[in-house]
Design a protein around this motif. Structure first.
Motif, PDB file in Angstrom:
ATOM      1  N   HIS A 112      22.467  -4.174  18.616  1.00 25.06           N
ATOM      2  CA  HIS A 112      23.154  -3.835  19.864  1.00 25.06           C
ATOM      3  C   HIS A 112      23.628  -5.131  20.514  1.00 25.06           C
ATOM      4  O   HIS A 112      22.820  -6.020  20.789  1.00 25.06           O
ATOM      5  CB  HIS A 112      22.214  -3.095  20.809  1.00 25.06           C
ATOM      6  CG  HIS A 112      21.620  -1.846  20.219  1.00 25.06           C
ATOM      7  ND1 HIS A 112      22.168  -0.591  20.402  1.00 25.06           N
ATOM      8  CD2 HIS A 112      20.534  -1.668  19.419  1.00 25.06           C
ATOM      9  CE1 HIS A 112      21.422   0.307  19.751  1.00 25.06           C
ATOM     10  NE2 HIS A 112      20.433  -0.315  19.139  1.00 25.06           N
ATOM     11  N   LYS A 203      25.851   7.341  15.563  1.00 27.89           N
ATOM     12  CA  LYS A 203      24.429   7.547  15.849  1.00 27.89           C
ATOM     13  C   LYS A 203      24.276   8.701  16.832  1.00 27.89           C
ATOM     14  O   LYS A 203      25.026   8.805  17.805  1.00 27.89           O
ATOM     15  CB  LYS A 203      23.820   6.257  16.429  1.00 27.89           C
ATOM     16  CG  LYS A 203      22.299   6.341  16.618  1.00 27.89           C
ATOM     17  CD  LYS A 203      21.708   4.989  16.999  1.00 27.89           C
ATOM     18  CE  LYS A 203      20.216   5.109  17.305  1.00 27.89           C
ATOM     19  NZ  LYS A 203      19.645   3.885  17.895  1.00 27.89           N
ATOM     20  N   TYR A 205      21.322  10.672  19.181  1.00 23.65           N
ATOM     21  CA  TYR A 205      20.006  10.462  19.796  1.00 23.65           C
ATOM     22  C   TYR A 205      19.356  11.808  20.095  1.00 23.65           C
ATOM     23  O   TYR A 205      20.003  12.709  20.642  1.00 23.65           O
ATOM     24  CB  TYR A 205      20.146   9.687  21.109  1.00 23.65           C
ATOM     25  CG  TYR A 205      20.413   8.208  20.925  1.00 23.65           C
ATOM     26  CD1 TYR A 205      21.692   7.733  20.637  1.00 23.65           C
ATOM     27  CD2 TYR A 205      19.381   7.280  21.047  1.00 23.65           C
ATOM     28  CE1 TYR A 205      21.919   6.375  20.477  1.00 23.65           C
ATOM     29  CE2 TYR A 205      19.611   5.921  20.899  1.00 23.65           C
ATOM     30  CZ  TYR A 205      20.881   5.477  20.613  1.00 23.65           C
ATOM     31  OH  TYR A 205      21.109   4.131  20.444  1.00 23.65           O
ATOM     32  N   TYR A 208      16.375   9.855  25.137  1.00 21.41           N
ATOM     33  CA  TYR A 208      17.093   9.104  26.182  1.00 21.41           C
ATOM     34  C   TYR A 208      18.056  10.053  26.915  1.00 21.41           C
ATOM     35  O   TYR A 208      19.000  10.602  26.314  1.00 21.41           O
ATOM     36  CB  TYR A 208      17.903   7.916  25.625  1.00 21.41           C
ATOM     37  CG  TYR A 208      17.108   6.801  24.992  1.00 21.41           C
ATOM     38  CD1 TYR A 208      15.972   6.286  25.601  1.00 21.41           C
ATOM     39  CD2 TYR A 208      17.516   6.242  23.785  1.00 21.41           C
ATOM     40  CE1 TYR A 208      15.252   5.255  25.008  1.00 21.41           C
ATOM     41  CE2 TYR A 208      16.802   5.210  23.194  1.00 21.41           C
ATOM     42  CZ  TYR A 208      15.669   4.724  23.819  1.00 21.41           C
ATOM     43  OH  TYR A 208      14.972   3.699  23.231  1.00 21.41           O
ATOM     44  N   HIS A 235      18.416   8.876  15.780  1.00 17.94           N
ATOM     45  CA  HIS A 235      17.241   8.338  16.491  1.00 17.94           C
ATOM     46  C   HIS A 235      16.335   9.533  16.745  1.00 17.94           C
ATOM     47  O   HIS A 235      16.643  10.400  17.564  1.00 17.94           O
ATOM     48  CB  HIS A 235      17.667   7.676  17.800  1.00 17.94           C
ATOM     49  CG  HIS A 235      16.504   7.145  18.602  1.00 17.94           C
ATOM     50  ND1 HIS A 235      16.472   5.870  19.104  1.00 17.94           N
ATOM     51  CD2 HIS A 235      15.334   7.713  18.974  1.00 17.94           C
ATOM     52  CE1 HIS A 235      15.329   5.673  19.753  1.00 17.94           C
ATOM     53  NE2 HIS A 235      14.617   6.796  19.697  1.00 17.94           N
ATOM     54  N   HIS A 291      15.262   3.269  12.385  1.00 24.77           N
ATOM     55  CA  HIS A 291      14.026   2.638  12.897  1.00 24.77           C
ATOM     56  C   HIS A 291      12.772   3.498  12.737  1.00 24.77           C
ATOM     57  O   HIS A 291      12.100   3.819  13.718  1.00 24.77           O
ATOM     58  CB  HIS A 291      14.191   2.123  14.328  1.00 24.77           C
ATOM     59  CG  HIS A 291      14.857   3.050  15.319  1.00 24.77           C
ATOM     60  ND1 HIS A 291      14.461   4.347  15.513  1.00 24.77           N
ATOM     61  CD2 HIS A 291      15.879   2.826  16.188  1.00 24.77           C
ATOM     62  CE1 HIS A 291      15.212   4.878  16.458  1.00 24.77           C
ATOM     63  NE2 HIS A 291      16.081   3.983  16.875  1.00 24.77           N
ATOM     64  N   CYS A 340       9.822  -1.317  22.866  1.00 24.07           N
ATOM     65  CA  CYS A 340      10.979  -0.811  22.130  1.00 24.07           C
ATOM     66  C   CYS A 340      10.614   0.584  21.643  1.00 24.07           C
ATOM     67  O   CYS A 340       9.454   0.975  21.664  1.00 24.07           O
ATOM     68  CB  CYS A 340      11.342  -1.722  20.963  1.00 24.07           C
ATOM     69  SG  CYS A 340      10.051  -1.880  19.718  1.00 24.07           S
ATOM     70  N   SER A 341      11.617   1.328  21.209  1.00 27.05           N
ATOM     71  CA  SER A 341      11.373   2.708  20.798  1.00 27.05           C
ATOM     72  C   SER A 341      12.005   2.980  19.439  1.00 27.05           C
ATOM     73  O   SER A 341      13.178   2.652  19.248  1.00 27.05           O
ATOM     74  CB  SER A 341      11.972   3.666  21.819  1.00 27.05           C
ATOM     75  OG  SER A 341      11.302   3.500  23.045  1.00 27.05           O
ATOM     76  N   ASP A 368      17.650  -3.778  14.582  1.00 27.78           N
ATOM     77  CA  ASP A 368      17.664  -3.073  15.876  1.00 27.78           C
ATOM     78  C   ASP A 368      17.585  -4.088  17.030  1.00 27.78           C
ATOM     79  O   ASP A 368      16.908  -3.843  18.035  1.00 27.78           O
ATOM     80  CB  ASP A 368      16.553  -2.021  15.986  1.00 27.78           C
ATOM     81  CG  ASP A 368      16.859  -1.027  17.113  1.00 27.78           C
ATOM     82  OD1 ASP A 368      17.952  -1.084  17.684  1.00 27.78           O
ATOM     83  OD2 ASP A 368      15.972  -0.203  17.432  1.00 27.78           O
ATOM     84  N   ALA A 370      18.060  -5.555  20.179  1.00 26.90           N
ATOM     85  CA  ALA A 370      18.463  -5.002  21.482  1.00 26.90           C
ATOM     86  C   ALA A 370      17.971  -6.016  22.515  1.00 26.90           C
ATOM     87  O   ALA A 370      16.829  -5.974  22.960  1.00 26.90           O
ATOM     88  CB  ALA A 370      17.859  -3.628  21.693  1.00 26.90           C
ATOM     89  N   ASN A 394      14.488  -0.818  26.937  1.00 34.56           N
ATOM     90  CA  ASN A 394      13.907  -0.746  25.583  1.00 34.56           C
ATOM     91  C   ASN A 394      14.626  -1.686  24.640  1.00 34.56           C
ATOM     92  O   ASN A 394      15.849  -1.678  24.571  1.00 34.56           O
ATOM     93  CB  ASN A 394      14.067   0.670  25.023  1.00 34.56           C
ATOM     94  CG  ASN A 394      12.987   1.629  25.501  1.00 34.56           C
ATOM     95  OD1 ASN A 394      12.615   2.541  24.804  1.00 34.56           O
ATOM     96  ND2 ASN A 394      12.479   1.422  26.708  1.00 34.56           N
ATOM     97  N   GLY A 395      13.854  -2.446  23.890  1.00 35.95           N
ATOM     98  CA  GLY A 395      14.476  -3.240  22.836  1.00 35.95           C
ATOM     99  C   GLY A 395      13.915  -4.641  22.753  1.00 35.95           C
ATOM    100  O   GLY A 395      13.407  -5.182  23.737  1.00 35.95           O
TER     101      GLY A 395
HETATM  102  N1  DUC Z   1      15.434   1.627  20.740  1.00 41.82           N
HETATM  103  C1  DUC Z   1      16.635   2.093  20.448  1.00 41.82           C
HETATM  104  O1  DUC Z   1      16.779   3.206  20.041  1.00 41.82           O
HETATM  105  N2  DUC Z   1      17.700   1.299  20.587  1.00 41.82           N
HETATM  106  C2  DUC Z   1      17.632   0.016  21.145  1.00 41.82           C
HETATM  107  C3  DUC Z   1      16.322  -0.506  21.341  1.00 41.82           C
HETATM  108  C4  DUC Z   1      15.209   0.408  21.193  1.00 41.82           C
HETATM  109  O2  DUC Z   1      14.093   0.059  21.470  1.00 41.82           O
END
Ligand code: DUC
Ligand code: ZN
Ligand code: ZN
Length: 521
Positions: A112, A203, A205, A208, A235, A291, A340-341, A368, A370, A394-395
């Motif tokens: 990102h 992508k 999700y 979020y 995701h 991820h 992070c997620s 990933d 971020a 997050n990241g």
């Molecule tokens: N998780 C995501 O899905 N994207 C960016 C960073 C993170 O922790």
């Protein structure tokens, strides 16, 4: 760039000797091994005399591809590899790789950069600093995300993202799309048109609030992927379960960074992974689960593969090298760095991820990346405050450390073959997103994106990295390898010591259809 110029008509052998005597292990630039040669004679039209009139020869390389490891010289003309072979004719410039491993430039298919965020959050890296950091860690192609805003158009997101990249990138880049609002116009017009124009992956999700799709929307978007031959990345975390857990944790006063991991246990990833697999089966289209963090999602993917379903999977360094304890073992805010997620799990799950890399469960290994600064109001301390975990951006950063971490702890630690390393970090990501064979391998006709590896001790300290983030989660580790040289389109962008900026010379890449083949595991 520090290049040693040959004086007079000394032989190639003598110049190579001179180059070798200038080699500076770790202390200085690998590019000191350069020998600049006088320009070769050209014919009357000014075109090269023959196909062996190389601009650059990378000599004595131990070439690693996803299929083989072999010794060869690599002859480069312009931005592309022209020839591989033993004893290639001299080039205008020479680099003696002296038996060092040379891999294709890395393809980081999940990062990102300068992605628009709701204030006060702002990503630390844009296309300048992000691709600088990528290059210094051996990555020569990045694929960040043009993210649709709910209520906004996909086209507008793509146009805005091109403006952000324009004139800044030091290495080549393509875009994934993020589809957050699949209106009829998006599904019927924008998305099919964008796929035709070279944006062949997106992508989706399942979590979020500002991005998540419900199951019906996922089915709609997967149907477009099927009809138009695009790759859908998912995701996979269950949004409602995360929200329910988060509220209970908050009600109990458990809001420190470490509770982030408790709000997103493996169960929520397992459920969403299974759901994504089922929805893709219903539509009959491949998907790539991004991820993947641990055992429970891995089991779902193994189940899918054993049933012949075309499910691809990605994992990332944080699931090999971090655990939930990095988010904190007490209520300290320091752990916000590693929020992070999905969150990192535990040592046992790290091993599950290693096993999946070795046995082919995982298709790609991405960062990933971020990037949010820790000590900053636009980063991990929104508005300058230590906030409840729900509000921590997050990241984590990792675009520069992705390849050295896997090379050190995978290849040099004896866990992964060199071929597997190349497959996971370059070849497969290029195939998954329609960039192969131009990217992701070493062969005549492909882009001259190459990494020459140095082995030694490389202590990881943030000050040596080239991102704009004020920390690395991997500080304190000593790696056993680092790129001694990165070439992007035949140009040196990193010489083992210095970054060689070329803003705007990174090219936008239009992607073709994915060419990955499903595999059982
Ligand atoms: N998780 C995501 O899905 N994207 C960016 C960073 C993170 O922790
Ligand atoms: Zn994600
Ligand atoms: Zn991501």
């Amino acid at each position: 760039m520090r290049a040693h110029r040959a004086n007079g008509p000394s032989s190639f052998r003598a110049r190579r000797h001179e180059a070798l005597t200038h080699r500076m292990h770790q202390e200085g630039a690998f590019v000191d091994m350069f020998v600049a040669r006088p320009a070769r004679r050209r014919c009357a039209t000014g075109s090269p005399m023959s196909t062996t009139d190389f601009d650059l020869v990378l000599r004595n390389a131990r070439v690693a591809t996803a299929a083989d490891v072999f010794d060869a010289d690599i002859g480069i003309v312009g931005t592309r590899i022209a020839m591989l072979g033993q004893g290639l004719a001299p080039g205008r410039r020479e680099i003696d790789a002296a038996g060092r491993v040379v891999t294709p430039g890395g393809v980081d298919a999940h990062c990102h950069l300068d992605q628009p965020m709701d204030p006060p959050a702002r990503m630390a890296d844009d296309f300048d600093t992000g691709t600088r950091s990528a290059a210094c860690g051996g990555t020569t192609t990045v694929i960040p995300f043009a993210a649709q805003r709910k209520g906004g158009s996909l086209r507008a997101a793509v146009a805005d993202y091109h403006r952000r990249a324009e004139g800044r990138a030091h290495v080549d880049y393509a875009f994934h799309l993020i589809v957050s609002d699949p209106t009829p116009a998006v599904l019927q017009e924008e998305l099919p048109a964008l796929i035709r124009e070279g944006y062949t992956s997106f992508k989706l999700y399942l979590t979020y609030d500002d991005l998540k799709l419900d199951d019906g929307q996922v089915l709609d978007v997967l149907s477009v992927a099927r009809e138009h031959g695009a790759m859908a990345m998912v995701h996979a975390e269950n949004a409602d379960a995360i929200e329910w857990l988060t509220r209970r944790l908050e009600a109990a006063g458990r809001t420190a960074p470490r509770w982030h991991a408790h709000a997103r246990p493996m169960l929520v990833e397992r459920e969403a992974t299974h759901r994504a697999i089922a929805l893709s089966q219903l539509v009959d289209v491949p998907i790539l689960i991004v991820h993947v963090s641990g055992r429970e999602a891995v089991e779902q993917i193994r189940w899918a593969r054993s049933h012949g379903l075309p499910i691809f999977a990605e994992t990332c360094p944080q699931y090999l090298f971090l655990t939930a304890e990095d988010l904190g073992i007490d209520d300290s805010y320091q752990g916000a760095r590693c929020v992070c997620s999905p969150p990192p799990r535990d040592k046992g799950n790290q091993q599950v991820i290693w096993d999946g890399l070795v046995d082919g469960l995982f298709t790609v290994f991405s960062s990933d990346h971020a990037p949010f600064r820790f000590d900053a109001p636009e980063g991990k301390k929104p508005g300058g405050q230590e906030v409840p975990f729900r509000h921590i951006p997050n990241g984590i950063p990792g675009i520069e450390t992705r390849l050295p971490l896997l090379y050190s702890e995978g290849v040099l630690a004896g866990r992964l073959s060199l071929e597997k390393f190349v497959e996971l970090t370059a070849t497969n990501p290029a195939k998954a997103y329609g960039l192969h064979p131009r990217k992701g391998t070493i062969a005549p006709g492909t882009d001259a994106d190459l990494v020459v590896w140095a082995e030694g001790d490389f202590p990881l300290v943030n000050e040596r990295l080239h991102h704009a983030v004020d920390y690395t989660p991997y500080a304190g580790m000593t790696l056993r390898a680092w790129p001694a040289l990165t070439l992007s389109g035949g140009q040196v962008v990193w010489d083992g010591s210095d970054f060689h900026p070329r803003p705007g010379q990174g090219r936008f890449l239009r992607c073709g259809p994915p060419t990955l083949r499903p595999r059982k595991a």
